[in-house]
Structures are given as structure tokens and as C-alpha cells.
Write an enzyme that holds these catalytic residues in place. Structure first.
Site, PDB file in Angstrom:
ATOM      1  N   CYS A 134       0.706  -1.207  -0.014  1.00 48.14           N
ATOM      2  CA  CYS A 134       0.090  -0.032  -0.014  1.00 48.14           C
ATOM      3  C   CYS A 134       1.011   1.294   0.015  1.00 48.14           C
ATOM      4  O   CYS A 134       1.626   1.553   1.038  1.00 48.14           O
ATOM      5  CB  CYS A 134      -0.922   0.086   0.969  1.00 48.14           C
ATOM      6  N   CYS A 137      -0.364   4.217   2.370  1.00 44.78           N
ATOM      7  CA  CYS A 137      -0.094   3.998   3.603  1.00 44.78           C
ATOM      8  C   CYS A 137       1.444   4.278   3.887  1.00 44.78           C
ATOM      9  O   CYS A 137       1.694   4.710   4.812  1.00 44.78           O
ATOM     10  CB  CYS A 137      -0.383   2.517   4.059  1.00 44.78           C
ATOM     11  N   ASP A 138       2.196   3.764   3.127  1.00 42.49           N
ATOM     12  CA  ASP A 138       3.589   3.514   3.569  1.00 42.49           C
ATOM     13  C   ASP A 138       4.824   4.368   2.825  1.00 42.49           C
ATOM     14  O   ASP A 138       5.808   4.269   3.216  1.00 42.49           O
ATOM     15  CB  ASP A 138       4.161   1.901   3.509  1.00 42.49           C
TER      16      ASP A 138
END
Ligand code: NAP
Length: 314
Positions: A134, A137-138
Site C-alpha cells: 500500500c 499507507c507507507d
């Protein structure tokens, strides 16, 4: 076990929560079953910028929290339970779970999809420790670091460009020498100054002790094996995997109709081939998997479930 719900919704991503909202608002007795986390894939998404109306503070978790508040306000029940078997074919549907059995007149399958893994040594062990599925997200964790992206579809190239906003270099590794992604996306990626490409190559292992230090790849035409290691000054390499998604249809694939990739086939009213059983969201065979299309599917499925239950009672 005695209560018979009008509808049980399996899954609590945007499709399940939207179905729950429409069902509960139509005064159906509604139970939403969720496995481990509420919200499905968007619960791990930092920014949801393309859901109409979500402009400020448009994070996945916030959107999920609002959806949950809304379904509960209309009286839908929610339970955390692992569904282990389903009996869908009769008029009374039985859902067997880790928390006991539940009965319903209709069922909406909002089971979602999960990222496909590379399936190489250390991948699972190092997930969250340099391996990610993701970018939203990261990606930020890899600010000024080097990143390897696996995949050759729209997601891989778009996310590689997104990651390049943070990373100092992004190497895209694809198993063929032509990309599956749309031409416009390929052109943009090719022109990107921070992107490099390695073709005809697959991952053979992720290297790292506690955190990702490198990846080993193999050229499938020449069998040459090589390692891409983190810059010694960084010590950490990012590995993002975007090699497609897998529908969560293990439980139902023998009873409903699925396409060659495993997605549930429905008609435009979200009906599966079993009367009283509907599917909604990413688990369904369709052309666009987004929050907005999941929510739309959920609404349609709930309205159709209501019609089905009404007809049963007449
Ligand atoms: P996808 O189109 O299925 O692409 C998956 C990619 O991963 C392919 O390039 C595939 O290689 C590769 N792959 C699969 N298994 C692999 C493995 N075991 N090892 C290495 N590589 C592997 O998936 P996606 O990119 O996530 O896209 C999913 C859908 O969403 C598509 O319909 C896409 O068009 C859509 N989408 C659209 C947009 C947009 O329009 N902006 C953005 C994102 C996604 P091969 O090419 O060799 O099969």
C-alpha cells in the site's frame, strides 16, 4: 441462533457498510459480520481523494468511522466473527462462524479482495518491515531511500510514480518486457526522472534480517540471478508489491458463479445465481474497483435484498 435476520452482510468495507446503511434504513433487521478489521482496504489508506464529498480530512479510517456511525444510527447490528462455512441455497440461509451460527432470509457477500503476494521467501516475515502492499499507507516511510516496485499493471506504475514523490529512486521490476498498464500511464512512467526499469525478471527472495536490506531477482530469459541491495548509507530498501488482487471467494466459490479470476458474477442488480444471495464491492466481477463503486453496489444489493425478503413474506 433463534433470531432470523432479514439480511446478513458478510464484510464491512464500503460495500458492506453501504449495504448495511440501506438495509437498516429500510427497517430490515440487519447484521454485518466482519472478520478482523472494519473498513476493508480503505482502513489502510491515508487519503481518499476521489470519493465524492471527501475533501478535508479525507482519510480512510475517518471515512470508515463515519460510515460505521451512520449504519449504527439506523440500527444495524455488527459482530466480529470469522465465517467458516455458509449454507446459502435454502430459503433460510445459515452462516457458520467462530462466534456461533447466524440465520437470515437474505445474504449480501461483500467479501472484498486482498493483494496478491509474490510468494517468495521472507516476504511475509518482512511485511511491515520494508515490504508493503500500500503506497498511500507507507510511501512516506521511504523518504530519501531507494525502493523496488514489483508489477507491470496500472497500479504498479501509478504507485511507483507516487512513491517517487518521497523516495530518491524507484526501480520497477516486471516479469515481461511490455507493461500491462494503459499506454498513457506507461508514457508518464517512462518519462519520470526517478524511475528505472528492469524487465523479464521476477523476485526470488527478499533479503533482510529484521528489516529489508535487499531483494534477489532472476531474469527469466537468461536465468541470471542478481541482488538489488540498499544503499549502504541507508541500510533499508523499500519493496512494494503490486501484482494484482485476489477476491476473497474461498468460502463461496463452489456455490455461486465466479469468473476465471475468481470474482463473483452477478447481474446489474447484484444478484448471484442463488435466490436471496447478492454480492457487492471488490469481490464482484466488474470494471472499476473503487470506494464509490463499492458503496453503489452495496446500496443496490440492499434494495434488492429488501425486495426479495418482501416477496418471500407475501
Ligand atoms: P493487474 O492489471 O492484474 O496487473 C498485475 C500485474 O502484476 C501484471 O503486470 C502482472 O504481470 C503482474 N503479476 C501478476 N502476478 C505476478 C507475480 N506472481 N509475479 C510478478 N508479477 C506478477 O492489476 P492492477 O495493476 O492492480 O490493476 C487491477 C485493475 O485496476 C486493472 O483493471 C487496472 O486497469 C485497474 N486500475 C486502473 C487504474 C487507473 O485507471 N488509473 C489504476 C489502478 C488500477 P503480467 O502483465 O505479465 O500479467
Amino acid at each position: 441462533m433463534d433470531k432470523i435476520y432479514d439480511v446478513i452482510i458478510i464484510g464491512s468495507g464500503p460495500a458492506g457498510l453501504s449495504a448495511g446503511l440501506y438495509a437498516a434504513r429500510a427497517k430490515m433487521t440487519t447484521l454485518i459480520l466482519e472478520k478482523d478489521k472494519t473498513g476493508g482496504q480503505i482502513s489502510g489508506t491515508e487519503e481518499v481523494a476521489n470519493y465524492p464529498g471527501s475533501i478535508r480530512e479525507a482519510t480512510g479510517p475517518l471515512l470508515v468511522a463515519r460510515m460505521v456511525e451512520q449504519v449504527e444510527a439506523f440500527g444495524a447490528e455488527r459482530a466480529r466473527a470469522d465465517v467458516t462455512a455458509v449454507e446459502l441455497e435454502g430459503k433460510l440461509k445459515k452462516i457458520v462462524t467462530s462466534k456461533g451460527d447466524f440465520l437470515a432470509k437474505s445474504v449480501i457477500l461483500a467479501l472484498g479482495a486482498k493483494p496478491r503476494l509474490l510468494g517468495v521467501p521472507n516476504e511475509k516475515l518482512l511485511t511491515g518491515k520494508g515490504v508493503s502492499y500500500c503506497a498511500t499507507c507507507d510511501a512516506e516511510f521511504f523518504t530519501d531511500l531507494e525502493v523496488v516496485v514489483f508489477g507491470g499493471g496500472d497500479t504498479a506504475l501509478e504507485e511507483a510514480m507516487f512513491i517517487a514523490k518521497f523516495a530518491k529512486k524507484v526501480i520497477v521490476v516486471h516479469r515481461r518486457d511490455t507493461f500491462r498498464a494503459a499506454k498513457s500511464i506507461i508514457e508518464k512512467a517512462m518519462a519520470h526522472p526517478k524511475l528505472e526499469f528492469i524487465y523479464d525478471s521476477v523476485a526470488t527472495q527478499i533479503i533482510g534480517d529484521g528489516m529489508v536490506q535487499g531483494v534477489e531477482i532472476k531474469n527469466i530469459k537468461t536465468d541470471e540471478v542478481k541482488q538489488i541491495m540498499a544503499d549502504p548509507n541507508d541500510g533499508l530498501l523499500g519493496v512494494f508489491v503490486f501484482v494484482g488482487y485476489l477476491p476473497e471467494t474461498e468460502l463461496v466459490k463452489e456455490v455461486v458463479t465466479v469468473d476465471t479470476a475468481g470474482y463473483i458474477i452477478t447481474d446489474e442488480n447484484m444478484k448471484t445465481k442463488i435466490p436471496g444471495v447478492f454480492a457487492a464491492g471488490d469481490v464482484r466481477a466488474k470494471s472499476l474497483r473503487q470506494v464509490v463503486t463499492a458503496a453503489a453496489d452495496g446500496a443496490i444489493a440492499a434494495v434488492q435484498a429488501e425486495k426479495y425478503v418482501d416477496a418471500l413474506e407475501e
